[in-house]
Write a protein that holds these residues in place. Sequence first.
Motif, PDB file in Angstrom:
ATOM      1  N   GLU A 196      -2.222  41.831 -22.860  1.00  0.00           N
ATOM      2  CA  GLU A 196      -1.595  40.991 -21.840  1.00  0.00           C
ATOM      3  C   GLU A 196      -1.506  39.549 -22.278  1.00  0.00           C
ATOM      4  O   GLU A 196      -0.509  38.861 -22.036  1.00  0.00           O
ATOM      5  CB  GLU A 196      -2.381  41.092 -20.530  1.00  0.00           C
ATOM      6  CG  GLU A 196      -2.118  42.345 -19.732  1.00  0.00           C
ATOM      7  CD  GLU A 196      -2.711  42.264 -18.354  1.00  0.00           C
ATOM      8  OE1 GLU A 196      -3.868  41.797 -18.230  1.00  0.00           O
ATOM      9  OE2 GLU A 196      -2.022  42.645 -17.385  1.00  0.00           O
TER      10      GLU A 196
ATOM     11  N   GLU B  66      -1.156  49.554 -15.376  1.00  0.00           N
ATOM     12  CA  GLU B  66      -1.766  48.589 -16.290  1.00  0.00           C
ATOM     13  C   GLU B  66      -3.171  49.030 -16.637  1.00  0.00           C
ATOM     14  O   GLU B  66      -3.726  49.947 -16.025  1.00  0.00           O
ATOM     15  CB  GLU B  66      -1.782  47.200 -15.671  1.00  0.00           C
ATOM     16  CG  GLU B  66      -2.537  47.120 -14.359  1.00  0.00           C
ATOM     17  CD  GLU B  66      -2.459  45.749 -13.727  1.00  0.00           C
ATOM     18  OE1 GLU B  66      -3.437  45.349 -13.081  1.00  0.00           O
ATOM     19  OE2 GLU B  66      -1.423  45.078 -13.900  1.00  0.00           O
TER      20      GLU B  66
ATOM     21  N   ASP C 240       2.548  49.114  -7.180  1.00  0.00           N
ATOM     22  CA  ASP C 240       2.698  48.994  -8.630  1.00  0.00           C
ATOM     23  C   ASP C 240       4.131  48.723  -9.057  1.00  0.00           C
ATOM     24  O   ASP C 240       4.383  48.337 -10.187  1.00  0.00           O
ATOM     25  CB  ASP C 240       2.237  50.292  -9.315  1.00  0.00           C
ATOM     26  CG  ASP C 240       0.791  50.619  -8.981  1.00  0.00           C
ATOM     27  OD1 ASP C 240      -0.059  49.772  -9.229  1.00  0.00           O
ATOM     28  OD2 ASP C 240       0.548  51.714  -8.449  1.00  0.00           O
TER      29      ASP C 240
ATOM     30  N   SER D  17      -3.582  50.389 -10.337  1.00  0.00           N
ATOM     31  CA  SER D  17      -4.219  50.552 -11.647  1.00  0.00           C
ATOM     32  C   SER D  17      -3.396  51.401 -12.602  1.00  0.00           C
ATOM     33  O   SER D  17      -3.556  51.295 -13.821  1.00  0.00           O
ATOM     34  CB  SER D  17      -5.606  51.206 -11.493  1.00  0.00           C
ATOM     35  OG  SER D  17      -6.439  50.444 -10.651  1.00  0.00           O
TER      36      SER D  17
ATOM     37  N   TRP E 293      -7.006  45.667 -23.338  1.00  0.00           N
ATOM     38  CA  TRP E 293      -5.832  45.421 -22.497  1.00  0.00           C
ATOM     39  C   TRP E 293      -5.652  43.926 -22.242  1.00  0.00           C
ATOM     40  O   TRP E 293      -4.526  43.430 -22.202  1.00  0.00           O
ATOM     41  CB  TRP E 293      -5.946  46.175 -21.178  1.00  0.00           C
ATOM     42  CG  TRP E 293      -4.748  45.954 -20.292  1.00  0.00           C
ATOM     43  CD1 TRP E 293      -4.704  45.263 -19.125  1.00  0.00           C
ATOM     44  CD2 TRP E 293      -3.414  46.394 -20.549  1.00  0.00           C
ATOM     45  NE1 TRP E 293      -3.430  45.245 -18.615  1.00  0.00           N
ATOM     46  CE2 TRP E 293      -2.616  45.940 -19.472  1.00  0.00           C
ATOM     47  CE3 TRP E 293      -2.816  47.133 -21.565  1.00  0.00           C
ATOM     48  CZ2 TRP E 293      -1.256  46.204 -19.399  1.00  0.00           C
ATOM     49  CZ3 TRP E 293      -1.460  47.387 -21.494  1.00  0.00           C
ATOM     50  CH2 TRP E 293      -0.688  46.923 -20.421  1.00  0.00           C
TER      51      TRP E 293
ATOM     52  N   THR F  12       4.605  47.649 -19.278  1.00  0.00           N
ATOM     53  CA  THR F  12       3.946  48.692 -18.507  1.00  0.00           C
ATOM     54  C   THR F  12       3.163  49.582 -19.461  1.00  0.00           C
ATOM     55  O   THR F  12       3.689  49.991 -20.498  1.00  0.00           O
ATOM     56  CB  THR F  12       4.968  49.553 -17.741  1.00  0.00           C
ATOM     57  OG1 THR F  12       5.760  48.712 -16.906  1.00  0.00           O
ATOM     58  CG2 THR F  12       4.272  50.590 -16.885  1.00  0.00           C
ATOM     59  N   LEU F  13       1.946  49.890 -19.110  1.00  0.00           N
ATOM     60  CA  LEU F  13       1.115  50.764 -19.923  1.00  0.00           C
ATOM     61  C   LEU F  13       1.563  52.214 -19.763  1.00  0.00           C
ATOM     62  O   LEU F  13       2.010  52.629 -18.690  1.00  0.00           O
ATOM     63  CB  LEU F  13      -0.353  50.629 -19.495  1.00  0.00           C
ATOM     64  CG  LEU F  13      -1.386  51.485 -20.237  1.00  0.00           C
ATOM     65  CD1 LEU F  13      -1.412  51.162 -21.721  1.00  0.00           C
ATOM     66  CD2 LEU F  13      -2.778  51.285 -19.625  1.00  0.00           C
TER      67      LEU F  13
END
Length: 687
Positions: free
Chosen positions: A647, A637, A46, A634, A643, A588-589
């Motif tokens: 994006e 994101e 990630d 995961s 989502w 980044t979430l």
Amino acid sequence: MPRRVSNPPNPWVSVHADWLGEPPEASLEVYEEEARSIIASNDSPDIAFEHSVNPYRGCFHACAYCLDGATPILLGDGRTKPLAEVRVGDTVYGTVFDGKYRRYVKTDVLHHWKRTEEGHRIMLEDGTTLVASADHRFLTNRGWKHAAAASDGRPRPTLTTNNHLLGTGHFADPPGESSDYRTGYLCGMIRGDALIRSYDYGGGRRAVDVQHRFRLALADSEALRRSRAYLRAFDVETKEFLFQAASAGRRELGAIRTSSRSSFERIRTIIEWPLEASLGWQRGFLAGIFDAEGSYSRGILRICNTDPVIIGRIAEALARLRFDFVVETRPREKPIFVVRIRGGVREHLRFFHGTDPAITRKRSVLGQAIKNDSLLRVVLVEPLGVAMPLFDITTGTGDFIANGVVSHNCYARPTHQYLGFGAGTDFERKIVVKTNAPERLRAELSRKSWKGDTLVFSGVTDAYQPLEAVYGLTRRCLEVCLEFRNPVGVVTKGALIRRDADLLAALAREAAATVYVSIPFADEATARKIEPNVASPEQRFETLAALSAAGIRTGVSVAPVIPGLNDSDIAEVLSRAREAGATGAFLTLLRLPAEVLPVFEERLKESFPDRAARVWSSMRQVRGGRLYDSRWGSRMEGSGPRWAAIENLFEVECRRLGLNADGEPKHPRTSTFRRPEAQPTLFDLQP
């Protein structure tokens, strides 16, 4: 109320504190350690880097060393602002010691805190009154001393009536912009530096034989803007134009003018000498004539003019305000009179604050020495007996000027659960400092196994948190990287990184350096609630621009994205970052692992009670009905239509702006890495 200990259970310890009554107040602690290693390796898919350097564990969010919020703080432009209104990124005056004198220097505000503490009143011989917590420290003729004794009885240097504080003494109140002040300012400015004249072209050669001309030309736009605004307040409209373009050795001159007869006559009325000048008019007149004809250099404040009437008015106003001054004459064909205000920085600051000239460059006390010649003996220190809101700031020099005296700011820091601490208030109150980070980095880069891969500062916590201003570990680590020509990357929210623009620019030339500034919010009010002690969005964009201008490759990190709270800010953040010179971007979430979730929930309820439900709903929409997905690949994101829309917006805006035009952020080249040649020792030089 004081912040109380509030931590979610720590899975790494067997005992978690529970209190039947009110939990104790959160403590402030700094832990120093010598790290066994400094380069951390990452194997998560990630994260886009393999190696990081983390000189600190945790980030500052609070401080117990506080002053009353109304305390005036000396700003970098020579003006003052109440401590409660100072913001991260503001420039203020601090001090440095050059071996002989402590001198004024400009420094940035890195953090700003508010806390409830019992106040203590400190009164000085000149009438200065300060209200501070017992823990706050002031610079005295015998070093730094706390305002009062420690509550737990521990011995420490404390203020006594034998101490003298260092500084200038209390600051003068600003004059305010009354009608009299504006009239006085225009009188001083126009009589000092403007053309106001009528021309009679008799003989019928023009439709109107008498022509009127008003023109004010200045190199300093601040005074020109103020003059134009004040004239407009008196219904006089002027046109702005370029009077003289910049050239070698000459600054650009801007100007305003009018040829309207009614405006001309109105100006003549405005600048008439009053029969009885009010105090407001005299303050404005001194500000205007100083902007027009004054100078301040090497600690000498003077105003020059050839008109004895103007000199008389200056002297009259200064005498009324009780300034010590002299009038000197320089004999020439047309004598020049020079009014010089005596008394050093103390009186010069009193002049600036009490009259408020517009031109910033003329108000600078940069580099001047702080001398103990003011009446700043402590005459009283007493507890007020009540808890009250108190404030503090962190600066790059570790101090600031509070109502004319040198005031210290102190630090405390958190760590995290792997060290046995909590993720809540512990994370906001405790920090671990790896004091040997630069030495460990040099040793690890010297190993034959190291191949010169990119080092990212930092992978865990911000390398430019306020404590860096005291320890300087990040800067020293960057110096090691430059010595080895090792590429670096930085992700930060801190404005302190501007201090190291020279090092990063050198790294960009010799190896590679990339800086991503984290800017998740475009809205100042929202950012302040979620990130109350970090530089504002505006200041972070300014940081991007400064680093880009220094030749450093920059980007923006839109992180964390909090659906329902800041996803609508993405387009504006990207656009403003591009304007500031950024060439890359990523998002980044928000991550909410078990130990972070309750902390964020508490902050969200406190700051956005009306939007909390929408944020939780939005988070579940992008996490497949959950609040967090801990799986690699995961966790950074989301998924699902919401989502995908986020994006898509991000990618469309990046393409439109030309961000990431060279693809995803790449690891800088490693071919520049080289180990410095060992310096010969004394034994090597023996024949």
